[in-house]
Motif scaffolding. Structure first.
Motif, mmCIF file in Angstrom:
data_model
loop_
_atom_site.group_PDB
_atom_site.id
_atom_site.type_symbol
_atom_site.label_atom_id
_atom_site.label_comp_id
_atom_site.label_asym_id
_atom_site.label_seq_id
_atom_site.Cartn_x
_atom_site.Cartn_y
_atom_site.Cartn_z
ATOM 1 N N ILE A 1 57.104 12.395 6.421
ATOM 2 C CA ILE A 1 58.253 12.492 5.524
ATOM 3 C C ILE A 1 57.906 11.683 4.270
ATOM 4 N N GLY A 2 58.666 11.859 3.205
ATOM 5 C CA GLY A 2 58.334 11.238 1.932
ATOM 6 C C GLY A 2 58.124 9.745 2.002
ATOM 7 N N LEU A 3 58.974 9.059 2.745
ATOM 8 C CA LEU A 3 58.916 7.602 2.842
ATOM 9 C C LEU A 3 57.592 7.116 3.408
ATOM 10 N N VAL A 4 56.962 7.930 4.254
ATOM 11 C CA VAL A 4 55.733 7.552 4.945
ATOM 12 C C VAL A 4 54.544 7.446 3.986
ATOM 13 N N SER A 5 54.705 7.869 2.761
ATOM 14 C CA SER A 5 53.607 7.834 1.796
ATOM 15 C C SER A 5 53.023 6.439 1.637
ATOM 16 N N ILE A 6 53.849 5.397 1.778
ATOM 17 C CA ILE A 6 53.311 4.031 1.710
ATOM 18 C C ILE A 6 53.598 3.261 2.997
ATOM 19 N N TYR A 7 53.731 4.008 4.089
ATOM 20 C CA TYR A 7 53.814 3.392 5.419
ATOM 21 C C TYR A 7 52.379 3.218 5.901
ATOM 22 N N ALA A 8 51.853 2.007 5.774
ATOM 23 C CA ALA A 8 50.447 1.780 6.074
ATOM 24 C C ALA A 8 50.205 0.307 6.378
ATOM 25 N N HIS A 9 49.088 0.037 7.014
ATOM 26 C CA HIS A 9 48.644 -1.345 7.229
ATOM 27 C C HIS A 9 48.425 -1.994 5.858
ATOM 28 N N PRO A 10 48.727 -3.282 5.713
ATOM 29 C CA PRO A 10 48.566 -3.932 4.404
ATOM 30 C C PRO A 10 47.180 -3.764 3.781
ATOM 31 N N LEU A 11 46.111 -3.836 4.596
ATOM 32 C CA LEU A 11 44.760 -3.675 4.041
ATOM 33 C C LEU A 11 44.570 -2.272 3.486
ATOM 34 N N GLU A 12 45.050 -1.278 4.216
ATOM 35 C CA GLU A 12 44.948 0.095 3.712
ATOM 36 C C GLU A 12 45.788 0.276 2.456
ATOM 37 N N HIS A 13 46.946 -0.349 2.417
ATOM 38 C CA HIS A 13 47.808 -0.215 1.252
ATOM 39 C C HIS A 13 47.118 -0.760 0.000
ATOM 40 N N VAL A 14 46.389 -1.863 0.164
ATOM 41 C CA VAL A 14 45.666 -2.445 -0.974
ATOM 42 C C VAL A 14 44.538 -1.531 -1.429
ATOM 43 N N ILE A 15 43.690 -1.121 -0.489
ATOM 44 C CA ILE A 15 42.446 -0.433 -0.833
ATOM 45 C C ILE A 15 42.642 1.052 -1.118
ATOM 46 N N SER A 16 43.461 1.716 -0.313
ATOM 47 C CA SER A 16 43.555 3.169 -0.409
ATOM 48 C C SER A 16 44.792 3.659 -1.160
ATOM 49 N N ASN A 17 45.875 2.898 -1.117
ATOM 50 C CA ASN A 17 47.091 3.318 -1.821
ATOM 51 C C ASN A 17 47.174 2.751 -3.230
ATOM 52 N N MET A 18 46.989 1.447 -3.361
ATOM 53 C CA MET A 18 47.202 0.790 -4.651
ATOM 54 C C MET A 18 45.996 0.865 -5.581
ATOM 55 N N LEU A 19 44.811 0.501 -5.074
ATOM 56 C CA LEU A 19 43.637 0.403 -5.932
ATOM 57 C C LEU A 19 43.322 1.693 -6.692
ATOM 58 N N PRO A 20 43.331 2.877 -6.045
ATOM 59 C CA PRO A 20 43.033 4.099 -6.798
ATOM 60 C C PRO A 20 44.027 4.376 -7.932
ATOM 61 N N VAL A 21 45.241 3.835 -7.820
ATOM 62 C CA VAL A 21 46.263 4.067 -8.845
ATOM 63 C C VAL A 21 46.176 3.049 -9.973
ATOM 64 N N VAL A 22 45.990 1.777 -9.638
ATOM 65 C CA VAL A 22 46.045 0.734 -10.665
ATOM 66 C C VAL A 22 44.747 0.601 -11.451
ATOM 67 N N ILE A 23 43.637 1.086 -10.904
ATOM 68 C CA ILE A 23 42.338 0.841 -11.539
ATOM 69 C C ILE A 23 42.194 1.560 -12.876
ATOM 70 N N GLY A 24 42.755 2.754 -13.011
ATOM 71 C CA GLY A 24 42.609 3.527 -14.240
ATOM 72 C C GLY A 24 43.135 2.806 -15.469
ATOM 73 N N PRO A 25 44.401 2.391 -15.468
ATOM 74 C CA PRO A 25 44.928 1.663 -16.626
ATOM 75 C C PRO A 25 44.179 0.376 -16.925
ATOM 76 N N VAL A 26 43.660 -0.297 -15.893
ATOM 77 C CA VAL A 26 42.889 -1.527 -16.122
ATOM 78 C C VAL A 26 41.593 -1.208 -16.857
ATOM 79 N N ILE A 27 40.889 -0.181 -16.410
ATOM 80 C CA ILE A 27 39.609 0.193 -17.028
ATOM 81 C C ILE A 27 39.807 0.642 -18.476
ATOM 82 N N LEU A 28 40.840 1.451 -18.708
ATOM 83 C CA LEU A 28 41.064 1.999 -20.052
ATOM 84 C C LEU A 28 41.856 1.055 -20.950
#
Length: 338
Positions: A218-245
């Motif tokens: 379900i939609g809510l499960v999109s960020i239902y994850a272990h904290p380590l996975e949330h950092v590496i797989s959920n957050m990092l791919p999203v936040v890295i672009g604006p930082v680089i550019l």
């Protein structure tokens, strides 16, 4: 659960690739380009239309967006951090919870029926398990407060060290759109490989298995994850672009909101009219070792979508432009004996 296919699966995937010819990967690239390009064109058209209406009915000047930003910038003068967090924490969080509140209403009550008829896995979450939902809610709130929040704070100081994310001048609309395209490509690469990494047997059982408790997401499960996975797989791919550019807050905030809406749709469990198809990622939750990416380019390159491309879900993996559910227009193949 391993990401590696069996020998027979590999042979079938290779055979399928040979049958499709060299155009198979190119088809996936074209589809991804179509999705990204269509999104950019939609945002451009929406921006132009919204600006026109604001100018006509509110008497706004031709520099409406810049003037609006200038007022906000002056109001927060000397408080860049507060302004940054308003755009990268508060606004995306509201976007996430507003979109998921509507979906949760349907998931919990089973109403309205004109929405539930678009459910992908027809016999699942009807209604959603309240115990599992409460657990998911706790984890999602924890991840947002204690993982996403500190990461965005770190992003602010990193971007402030290399530039000025809250500068007085907005980027041009066309440059912002090009940034969104670059962000999408970076997300595809980083999410695919980090996601596959978490499917390695030594990591899956400790970290990623939690997310896959929901075989029908379900939609809510999109960020239902272990904290380590949330950092590496959920957050990092999203936040890295604006930082680089070194992106402006306006581009970063828009991207965060779009990324949250996109992953919510991918997990929502409903193939709704005129919205992007969630069939690809829904199939991943159903089968575990297929469809690891966002757009499918790297899945085609690595043949991790071979079973998906042989399924009914693949036939339904398209933009629904009518009000007839795809599980009705493209029904499942009847089981033997029926």
């Amino acid at each position: 659960m391993s990401v590696e296919t069996t020998g027979s699966d590999v042979r079938r995937a290779a055979s399928s690739s040979r049958q499709e010819g060299p155009g198979g990967l190119w088809d996936s690239v074209k589809k991804a380009a179509f999705v990204i390009g269509s999104g950019i064109l939609f945002l451009a058209a929406f921006g132009n239309s919204l600006t026109w209406h604001l100018q006509r009915f509110w008497g706004a000047s031709g520099d409406f967006w810049q003037n609006l930003w200038t007022k906000l910038y002056v109001a927060f003068e000397g408080h860049d951090a507060a302004l940054f967090f308003l755009g990268t924490m508060l606004l995306p969080t509201l976007t996430f919870w507003l979109s998921n509140a509507l979906l949760l209403l349907v998931d919990i009550t089973g109403k309205p029926s004109f929405i539930t008829r678009y459910r992908i896995q027809v016999d699942k979450n009807n209604p959603v398990d309240p115990v599992k939902l409460r657990q998911a809610l706790k984890t999602v709130i924890f991840n947002q407060v204690f993982i996403s929040g500190p990461m965005v704070v770190a992003v602010y100081y990193l971007m402030s060290w290399t530039g000025n994310p809250c500068g007085p001048e907005l980027p041009t609309f066309h440059w912002a759109l090009m940034e969104l395209a670059a962000f999408s490509i970076l997300e595809e690469v980083l999410f695919y490989y980090s996601h596959r990494l978490f499917h390695h047997p030594s990591l899956y059982k400790h970290y990623h298995k939690q997310h896959h408790e929901w075989t029908a997401p379900i939609g809510l499960v999109s960020i239902y994850a272990h904290p380590l996975e949330h950092v590496i797989s959920n957050m990092l791919p999203v936040v890295i672009g604006p930082v680089i550019l070194g992106s402006h807050l306006s581009s970063t905030s828009l991207w965060y909101c779009l990324a949250l809406v996109s992953t919510t749709i991918s997990h929502c469990g409903y193939h709704l009219p005129f919205l992007p198809s969630p069939e690809f990622h829904d199939f991943h939750h159903l089968r575990f070792n297929q469809c690891f990416g966002v757009f499918g380019i790297l899945d085609r390159l690595h043949s991790t979508d071979a079973k998906f491309r042989q399924s009914k879900q693949y036939e339904r993996h398209t933009l629904l432009t009518s009000f007839t559910p795809l599980n009705e227009s493209i029904p499942d193949t009847p089981k033997k004996g029926q």
